[in-house]
Motif scaffolding. Structure first.
Motif, PDB file in Angstrom:
ATOM      1  N   ALA A 146       0.839  -1.205   0.000  1.00 18.11           N
ATOM      2  CA  ALA A 146       0.000   0.000   0.000  1.00 18.11           C
ATOM      3  C   ALA A 146       0.871   1.251   0.000  1.00 18.11           C
ATOM      4  N   GLY A 147       0.529   2.182  -0.856  1.00 24.31           N
ATOM      5  CA  GLY A 147       1.253   3.438  -0.941  1.00 24.31           C
ATOM      6  C   GLY A 147       2.494   3.393  -1.797  1.00 24.31           C
ATOM      7  N   ARG A 148       2.905   2.216  -2.263  1.00 22.58           N
ATOM      8  CA  ARG A 148       4.074   2.118  -3.118  1.00 22.58           C
ATOM      9  C   ARG A 148       3.666   2.336  -4.566  1.00 22.58           C
ATOM     10  N   ALA A 149       4.639   2.685  -5.396  1.00 19.74           N
ATOM     11  CA  ALA A 149       4.383   2.926  -6.820  1.00 19.74           C
ATOM     12  C   ALA A 149       4.961   1.764  -7.621  1.00 19.74           C
ATOM     13  N   VAL A 150       4.133   1.170  -8.480  1.00 20.76           N
ATOM     14  CA  VAL A 150       4.525   0.000  -9.264  1.00 20.76           C
ATOM     15  C   VAL A 150       4.198   0.246 -10.727  1.00 20.76           C
ATOM     16  N   ALA A 171      -1.570   0.009  -3.869  1.00 12.91           N
ATOM     17  CA  ALA A 171      -0.410   0.596  -4.539  1.00 12.91           C
ATOM     18  C   ALA A 171      -0.865   1.480  -5.692  1.00 12.91           C
ATOM     19  N   GLY A 172      -0.019   2.431  -6.042  1.00 12.97           N
ATOM     20  CA  GLY A 172      -0.257   3.223  -7.244  1.00 12.97           C
ATOM     21  C   GLY A 172       0.329   2.477  -8.444  1.00 12.97           C
ATOM     22  N   VAL A 173      -0.497   2.124  -9.415  1.00 13.66           N
ATOM     23  CA  VAL A 173      -0.071   1.251 -10.505  1.00 13.66           C
ATOM     24  C   VAL A 173      -0.115   1.996 -11.838  1.00 13.66           C
ATOM     25  N   GLN A 174       0.975   1.865 -12.585  1.00 16.74           N
ATOM     26  CA  GLN A 174       1.048   2.363 -13.952  1.00 16.74           C
ATOM     27  C   GLN A 174       1.196   1.147 -14.869  1.00 16.74           C
ATOM     28  N   LEU A 175       0.251   0.994 -15.794  1.00 16.52           N
ATOM     29  CA  LEU A 175       0.210  -0.192 -16.651  1.00 16.52           C
ATOM     30  C   LEU A 175       0.508   0.220 -18.088  1.00 16.52           C
ATOM     31  N   VAL A 176       1.559  -0.381 -18.660  1.00 13.51           N
ATOM     32  CA  VAL A 176       2.039  -0.004 -19.993  1.00 13.51           C
ATOM     33  C   VAL A 176       1.844  -1.172 -20.951  1.00 13.51           C
ATOM     34  N   ALA A 177       1.338  -0.874 -22.141  1.00 11.07           N
ATOM     35  CA  ALA A 177       1.180  -1.913 -23.166  1.00 11.07           C
ATOM     36  C   ALA A 177       1.337  -1.293 -24.540  1.00 11.07           C
ATOM     37  N   ARG A 178       1.877  -2.080 -25.454  1.00 12.73           N
ATOM     38  CA  ARG A 178       2.064  -1.596 -26.822  1.00 12.73           C
ATOM     39  C   ARG A 178       0.751  -1.523 -27.589  1.00 12.73           C
ATOM     40  N   SER A 179      -0.198  -2.368 -27.224  1.00 12.91           N
ATOM     41  CA  SER A 179      -1.482  -2.384 -27.913  1.00 12.91           C
ATOM     42  C   SER A 179      -2.424  -1.343 -27.319  1.00 12.91           C
ATOM     43  N   ASP A 180      -3.256  -0.748 -28.175  1.00  9.81           N
ATOM     44  CA  ASP A 180      -4.279   0.187 -27.687  1.00  9.81           C
ATOM     45  C   ASP A 180      -5.350  -0.550 -26.885  1.00  9.81           C
ATOM     46  N   THR A 221      12.903   3.885  -9.927  1.00 12.60           N
ATOM     47  CA  THR A 221      13.197   3.338 -11.245  1.00 12.60           C
ATOM     48  C   THR A 221      12.296   4.028 -12.254  1.00 12.60           C
ATOM     49  N   GLY A 222      12.907   4.605 -13.274  1.00 13.36           N
ATOM     50  CA  GLY A 222      12.138   5.322 -14.278  1.00 13.36           C
ATOM     51  C   GLY A 222      11.991   4.512 -15.555  1.00 13.36           C
ATOM     52  N   VAL A 223      10.894   4.763 -16.252  1.00 16.59           N
ATOM     53  CA  VAL A 223      10.628   4.145 -17.544  1.00 16.59           C
ATOM     54  C   VAL A 223      10.278   5.258 -18.522  1.00 16.59           C
ATOM     55  N   GLU A 230       7.912  10.093 -18.868  1.00 15.21           N
ATOM     56  CA  GLU A 230       8.709   9.259 -17.966  1.00 15.21           C
ATOM     57  C   GLU A 230       7.869   8.856 -16.771  1.00 15.21           C
ATOM     58  N   LEU A 231       7.840   7.557 -16.485  1.00 15.24           N
ATOM     59  CA  LEU A 231       7.095   7.034 -15.355  1.00 15.24           C
ATOM     60  C   LEU A 231       8.079   6.683 -14.245  1.00 15.24           C
ATOM     61  N   ARG A 232       7.776   7.109 -13.022  1.00  9.02           N
ATOM     62  CA  ARG A 232       8.650   6.817 -11.885  1.00  9.02           C
ATOM     63  C   ARG A 232       7.925   5.895 -10.912  1.00  9.02           C
ATOM     64  N   SER A 233       8.647   4.920 -10.385  1.00  9.45           N
ATOM     65  CA  SER A 233       8.031   3.977  -9.456  1.00  9.45           C
ATOM     66  C   SER A 233       9.088   3.341  -8.575  1.00  9.45           C
ATOM     67  N   ASP A 234       8.601   2.597  -7.554  1.00  6.69           N
ATOM     68  CA  ASP A 234       9.508   1.896  -6.655  1.00  6.69           C
ATOM     69  C   ASP A 234      10.091   0.649  -7.306  1.00  6.69           C
ATOM     70  N   LEU A 235       9.344   0.077  -8.218  1.00  5.60           N
ATOM     71  CA  LEU A 235       9.874  -1.050  -8.984  1.00  5.60           C
ATOM     72  C   LEU A 235       9.098  -1.200 -10.275  1.00  5.60           C
ATOM     73  N   VAL A 236       9.717  -1.907 -11.217  1.00  5.75           N
ATOM     74  CA  VAL A 236       9.112  -2.185 -12.519  1.00  5.75           C
ATOM     75  C   VAL A 236       9.011  -3.692 -12.665  1.00  5.75           C
TER      76      VAL A 236
END
Length: 311
Positions: A146-150, A171-180, A221-223, A230-236
């Motif tokens: 909880a409260g971490r960025a993923v 957790a705060g989640v950022q989800l990346v995909a090549r497909s729309d 860790t940035g992506v 640029e996305l920043r998180s505690d882990l990727v």
């Protein structure tokens, strides 16, 4: 110099995943009474890999609780080690510790490995494929995410499940995909569209985007994506699919290797006579991880029958 230890068996299976394990169990069910060995390169008993993200990552299951059927009562020998050479002229696998395993019939069922990121991974970047991967992620984040960025790279079945778990855990989640619209080919566009909308309501989605760089630092860790963001998180967590695992075994032969890619419509109820080469494949090694190819269950049953009828 000590002599090389040679272990002989009637059937040798390289890989203790679902395919290799199923073939071993099927051999006994078909009445095969010869010796069977399985080579496994993990420290755990064979386990259900589909439970890695559903059970082990959330801490709902231990590896032991996710284990497949115990092979000991079936008199099947499990050998810990990593196979590095397979000689098709006489089925033999040499392990990295120097042991050599010979057999009358050899089954390659090495499974799959995570699709690598272009440019490789870095600190704070984790694949999620094996039980140890899930435990490393838990160690990195702690029991309460909880409260971490993923950031999750890939919105297929595994990526979607991982994103949903972390979002539900706070957790705060950022989800990346090549497909729309990820999973369109698997689920169809109407259902995949609904799933995309559900993701959008609970996580920060970046669909239709590709990763151009990983940017590790001491604090995060940035992506970097192909739109310059640029996305920043505690882990990727990398969940961008898998490819057949060819890293564990090198196939060599004096002639061109003849490895049968078994395809059969069903598993016969009794062994039938069929011409059988000494080396066969099962699971991802046969299917090449393609949804269009024969299922794991079919190829393992066919391989077990073929091995059982080997003269």
């Amino acid at each position: 110099m000590s002599a090389m230890l040679i272990l002989e068996s009637d059937v040798l299976i390289v890989g203790a995943g679902a395919a290799g394990h199923s073939v071993a169990v099927a051999l006994r069910a078909l009445g095969f009474a010869g010796s069977v060995r399985i080579v496994q390169d993990e420290p755990h008993p064979p386990y259900n890999r589909t439970l890695v993200d559903k059970g082990i990552l959330p801490g709902l299951l231990t590896v032991e609780q996710a284990a497949l059927k115990d092979l000991t009562p079936l008199d099947i020998d499990l050998v810990r080690g990593r196979g590095i050479v397979v000689d098709e002229t006489r089925p033999a696998t040499r392990l990295q510790d120097g042991r050599a395993l010979t057999s009358r019939a050899l089954l390659l069922a090495m499974g799959s490995s995570p699709r690598p990121l272009p440019g490789g991974a870095g600190p704070g970047v984790f694949s999620l494929h094996r039980a140890d991967d899930a435990m490393r992620i838990r160690d990195h984040l702690g029991d309460d995410p909880a409260g971490r960025a993923v950031t999750v790279l890939g919105a297929g079945l595994v990526g979607s499940e991982v994103a949903s778990y972390f979002a539900a855990a706070g957790a705060g989640v950022q989800l990346v995909a090549r497909s729309d619209v990820p999973l369109t080919r698997v689920l169809g566009r109407p259902i995949a569209t609904q799933l995309r909308d559900l993701h959008a309501a609970h996580v920060d989605i970046h669909f239709g985007r590709a990763v151009t760089a990983l940017l590790p630092s001491a604090s995060h860790t940035g992506v970097r994506l192909d739109d310059g963001s640029e996305l920043r998180s505690d882990l990727v967590i990398v969940a961008q699919g898998a490819v057949p695992d060819t890293s564990r075994t090198t196939v060599t032969t004096r002639r061109r290797a003849r490895i049968s890619m078994t395809r059969s419509s069903c598993c016969p109820t009794s062994p039938t006579s069929m011409p059988t080469p000494t080396t066969r494949t099962a699971g991802c090694a046969t299917r090449r991880c393609s949804k269009r190819s024969t299922s794991t269950r079919t190829t393992t049953c066919a391989s077990a029958t073929a091995l059982h009828t080997t003269d």
